[in-house]
Design an enzyme around this catalytic site. Structure first.
Site, PDB file in Angstrom:
ATOM      1  N   ASP A  11      74.753  82.016  48.982  1.00  0.00           N
ATOM      2  CA  ASP A  11      75.640  82.596  48.143  1.00  0.00           C
ATOM      3  C   ASP A  11      76.879  83.234  48.963  1.00  0.00           C
ATOM      4  O   ASP A  11      76.886  83.966  49.793  1.00  0.00           O
ATOM      5  CB  ASP A  11      75.005  83.767  47.366  1.00  0.00           C
ATOM      6  CG  ASP A  11      73.702  83.374  46.371  1.00  0.00           C
ATOM      7  OD1 ASP A  11      73.741  82.170  45.946  1.00  0.00           O
ATOM      8  OD2 ASP A  11      72.623  84.328  46.237  1.00  0.00           O
ATOM      9  N   ASP A 130      70.969  80.440  34.603  1.00  0.00           N
ATOM     10  CA  ASP A 130      70.535  81.947  35.200  1.00  0.00           C
ATOM     11  C   ASP A 130      69.783  82.458  34.041  1.00  0.00           C
ATOM     12  O   ASP A 130      70.585  82.853  32.815  1.00  0.00           O
ATOM     13  CB  ASP A 130      71.698  82.556  35.491  1.00  0.00           C
ATOM     14  CG  ASP A 130      72.401  82.155  36.811  1.00  0.00           C
ATOM     15  OD1 ASP A 130      71.631  81.426  37.467  1.00  0.00           O
ATOM     16  OD2 ASP A 130      73.509  82.417  37.129  1.00  0.00           O
TER      17      ASP A 130
END
Length: 252
Positions: A11, A130
């Site tokens: 990330d 998500d």
């Protein structure tokens, strides 16, 4: 039986690898280029690179950093974050990405999945989903780095994405992300049963057994994790040896 894949995730924020809990409280986890090189050496099957603030900040993924990371890799490399056009995808593929992951842009305009699959082939197109659990509505899909609830049912959206041409679903449980309490087996299993394309489970890995569970109980095709790899809590080789002992096919 196809081998199961182990995928570290980087990330990225402001050019650094970061990790938080449930998408919040980010802390620095190191240089993405060095981490990518390490994971390739250690036997990772693939690598995922997500520029986690690209969509919110209305900018494209850092192509130069992607190019730098790609130079260190001899394994498939997926890049996501702020991707919304054919030109975005073209730039990333030309600079070393093997696949691209789209999320918010696909939900805003689902036809984008069809366009990209036709242009580049489904094997290049990953749809990131998500999702967070709500008592009243079940598993809902979120966009914009987990800040916007679309009100869409997670299983239905994943099925539509696959039908439109996505070659893979990257399914992240925001409810489990960073907790190390284990993958969300219920939603992962539901999506795996609903689609005919590979499902990458993400969010919650904290132990060797968590990976065994997500492969055996939820039929995931790949397990993705970040902090347990970044901070040396679990080694990729040790994880694969554990999985093989549990009868799960992996590449050693």
């Amino acid at each position: 039986m196809l081998t199961k894949r182990i995928i570290p995730c980087l990330d990225i924020k402001d050019g650094r690898t970061v990790k938080g809990v449930r998408f919040e409280g980010l802390r620095d986890a190191g240089d993405p280029v060095a981490l990518a090189a390490r994971y390739a050496r250690e036997g990772a099957d693939e690598l995922v690179f997500l520029d986690i603030t690209a969509t919110n900040q209305k900018r494209t993924t850092l192509v130069a950093l992607v190019r730098e990371v790609a130079r260190e890799l001899d394994i498939p490399f997926t890049v996501g974050g702020g991707i919304g056009t054919v030109q975005d995808v073209e730039a990333l593929l030309m600079n070393g990405a093997d696949k691209v992951s789209i999320n918010s842009a696909a939900l805003a305009r689902p036809g984008l999945i069809d366009e990209l699959a036709r242009r580049f082939g489904s094997q290049c197109i990953v749809v990131a989903a998500d999702t967070r659990y709500h008592d009243a509505d079940g598993w809902q899909i979120y966009t914009r780095a987990g800040t916007n609830n679309t009100g869409r049912d997670a299983v239905q959206w994943c099925r539509e994405a696959a039908d439109r041409g996505a070659g893979e679903i990257l399914l992240t449980s925001m409810s489990n992300d960073g907790t190390k309490d284990g993958f969300a087996l219920d939603i992962t299993g539901a999506v795996s049963r609903a689609v005919s394309v590979p499902v990458v489970a993400s969010g919650g890995a904290g132990s060797l057994q968590d990976f065994t569970n997500v492969f055996q109980q939820a039929q995931a095709d790949a397990g993705l994790a970040a902090s347990i790899f970044h901070f040396g809590e679990i080694g990729i080789r040790a994880l694969k040896e554990h999985l093989r002992q549990d009868g799960i096919p992996v590449r050693l």
